[in-house]
Design an enzyme around this catalytic site. Sequence first.
Site, PDB file in Angstrom:
ATOM      1  CD  GLN A 137       0.608  -8.443  -2.931  1.00  0.00           C
ATOM      2  OE1 GLN A 137       1.521  -9.186  -3.550  1.00  0.00           O
ATOM      3  NE2 GLN A 137      -0.482  -8.114  -2.872  1.00  0.00           N
ATOM      4  N   GLY A 177      -4.353  -3.879  -4.507  1.00  0.00           N
ATOM      5  CA  GLY A 177      -5.131  -2.811  -4.772  1.00  0.00           C
ATOM      6  C   GLY A 177      -4.384  -1.740  -5.056  1.00  0.00           C
ATOM      7  CG  HIS A 178      -1.542  -1.725  -7.687  1.00  0.00           C
ATOM      8  ND1 HIS A 178      -0.592  -2.555  -8.434  1.00  0.00           N
ATOM      9  CD2 HIS A 178      -0.909  -1.933  -6.243  1.00  0.00           C
ATOM     10  CE1 HIS A 178       0.273  -3.084  -7.581  1.00  0.00           C
ATOM     11  NE2 HIS A 178      -0.049  -3.008  -6.324  1.00  0.00           N
ATOM     12  CE  LYS A 224       3.094  -2.325  -4.536  1.00  0.00           C
ATOM     13  NZ  LYS A 224       2.644  -2.177  -2.995  1.00  0.00           N
ATOM     14  CG  ASP A 244      -1.906  -1.250   1.434  1.00  0.00           C
ATOM     15  OD1 ASP A 244      -2.254  -1.636   0.256  1.00  0.00           O
ATOM     16  OD2 ASP A 244      -2.143  -1.853   2.529  1.00  0.00           O
TER      17      ASP A 244
HETATM   18  P1  IMP Z   1      -3.038 -12.680   1.336  1.00  0.00           P
HETATM   19  O1  IMP Z   1      -1.861 -12.213   0.285  1.00  0.00           O
HETATM   20  O2  IMP Z   1      -4.147 -12.348   1.021  1.00  0.00           O
HETATM   21  O3  IMP Z   1      -2.630 -14.121   1.537  1.00  0.00           O
HETATM   22  O4  IMP Z   1      -2.572 -11.929   2.838  1.00  0.00           O
HETATM   23  C1  IMP Z   1      -1.357 -11.946   3.338  1.00  0.00           C
HETATM   24  C2  IMP Z   1      -0.859 -10.787   4.179  1.00  0.00           C
HETATM   25  O5  IMP Z   1      -0.328 -10.025   3.438  1.00  0.00           O
HETATM   26  C3  IMP Z   1      -2.229 -10.203   5.116  1.00  0.00           C
HETATM   27  O6  IMP Z   1      -1.475  -9.667   6.243  1.00  0.00           O
HETATM   28  C4  IMP Z   1      -2.536  -8.988   3.981  1.00  0.00           C
HETATM   29  O7  IMP Z   1      -3.155  -7.981   4.864  1.00  0.00           O
HETATM   30  C5  IMP Z   1      -1.235  -8.784   3.291  1.00  0.00           C
HETATM   31  N1  IMP Z   1      -1.375  -8.121   2.208  1.00  0.00           N
HETATM   32  C6  IMP Z   1      -1.688  -8.819   0.877  1.00  0.00           C
HETATM   33  N2  IMP Z   1      -1.664  -8.041  -0.047  1.00  0.00           N
HETATM   34  C7  IMP Z   1      -1.493  -6.921   0.513  1.00  0.00           C
HETATM   35  C8  IMP Z   1      -1.513  -5.574  -0.268  1.00  0.00           C
HETATM   36  O8  IMP Z   1      -1.739  -5.274  -1.616  1.00  0.00           O
HETATM   37  N3  IMP Z   1      -1.254  -4.544   0.564  1.00  0.00           N
HETATM   38  C9  IMP Z   1      -1.169  -4.618   2.029  1.00  0.00           C
HETATM   39  N4  IMP Z   1      -1.344  -5.707   2.640  1.00  0.00           N
HETATM   40  C10 IMP Z   1      -1.208  -6.943   1.847  1.00  0.00           C
END
Ligand code: IMP
Length: 427
Positions: free
Chosen positions: A223, A40-41, A16, A13
Amino acid sequence: MPVVGVIGGQWGDEGKGKIVDLLAERADVVARFSGGNNAGHTVINQFGKFALHLIPSGIFSPRAVCLIGNGVVIDPTALLQEIADLKAHGVDMGRLFISNRAHLIMPYHILLDRLEEASRGSGAIGTTGRGIGPAFTDKTARLGIRMGDLLDKEAFRERLRFVLDHKNKVLTRVFGAEPLPFDQVYSQFVEYGQTLAGFVRETEMVIAEALDKKRWVLLEGAQGAMLDPDFGTYPYVTSSSPLMGQACLGAGVPPTKIDRVLGVYKAYTTRVGGGPMPTELTNEIGDCIRENGHEYGATTGRPRRCGWFDGVAASYSARLNGLTGIALTRLDILDTFESISVCIAYRANGATYHRPPSSLALLARCEPVYEEVPGWRQPTGQARDFKDLPKAAQEYVRTLERVVGCPVDIISVGAERERTIFVSELP
Ligand code: IMP
């Protein structure tokens, strides 16, 4: 012509989307190489405001070819929704291509993500619930189904029979859940295959040809480095590597071809989901950052945990990614603070740490050691040149450069494209 990577330097977040949207104006190819629709870009431009989950943020560029690389896991429902939304806003989808090797998020992945999370109880990771972890697990376990598989109905039928049989056993015997009906999943995914067939390519060859022709290639990370399964706060991490090195594996870019790596960092720190965050502020300062910055997830809407800039995590991720520059975002969110803290070390059990310890238990005990810097208490949103910034804001940027060990190339002072300061000339 350069190959430039843009990756998240913190816990995701970082902004990017805006940076890629800006740089993509000059790019010939923009490729995503990791993650899935957990990302979520956010992009705001002449087409409107978008939260892109799978489609590269370069899609708004008038000429860039946009690739969803083999390292991305794809939920076809989410992808088709995104394609429809963008089309409705007049965005050209004729330049979008999807790797035939990209793995699919199947309905059982989404179910398993939620069931596994529930079974973790108070140790829940706080996943986005999009099936990301189970899809990457199946890729490694050689139980995955790939985008290209949908294009051969008979082969897909056989593959799905084998995989679904296995997954239904897990759903029913391990979790006591209902099995998924074969016919329904099969016909739904055959239909997705027919709808998406025109987008499917060997995307690694699109990149190879662009490299041969010395074209401008932009690699869009998802991420952030501290969510990396190896170097992040394991097990509170995501399931594919958000590091620059992943572009080599997740898009097919040879390691020797990446010229520049831009690390995107917020001027403070946020995190969504569980796991240690040493600079988290569970007080009115954290609340103030959250409200000023509208720090709520673009994918799940969850409130983000907020805190001061964590220089320990930031310098660690700068090294891991071999950053050549920083894109510093959301400097304007700190405009109201009288004084600002930057974490320069952690302390735990009487010892000082300059890198995040690998032990989760130790990291959870780490207290931040702060350097205080004066705030500027003036709006920065109108600054378009580094020298337009108040002196204290300039000092803050210099402090972050020193702490991270890398020069700041871009400063963002608002979500819109024009609210950007180019500190140094990018290629
Ligand atoms: P998953 O990727 O849905 O398996 O989530 C694993 C961890 O990564 C969790 O703590 C999510 O909140 C975090 N996470 C996954 N994608 C994002 C992102 O795009 N931004 C921030 N945190 C993320």
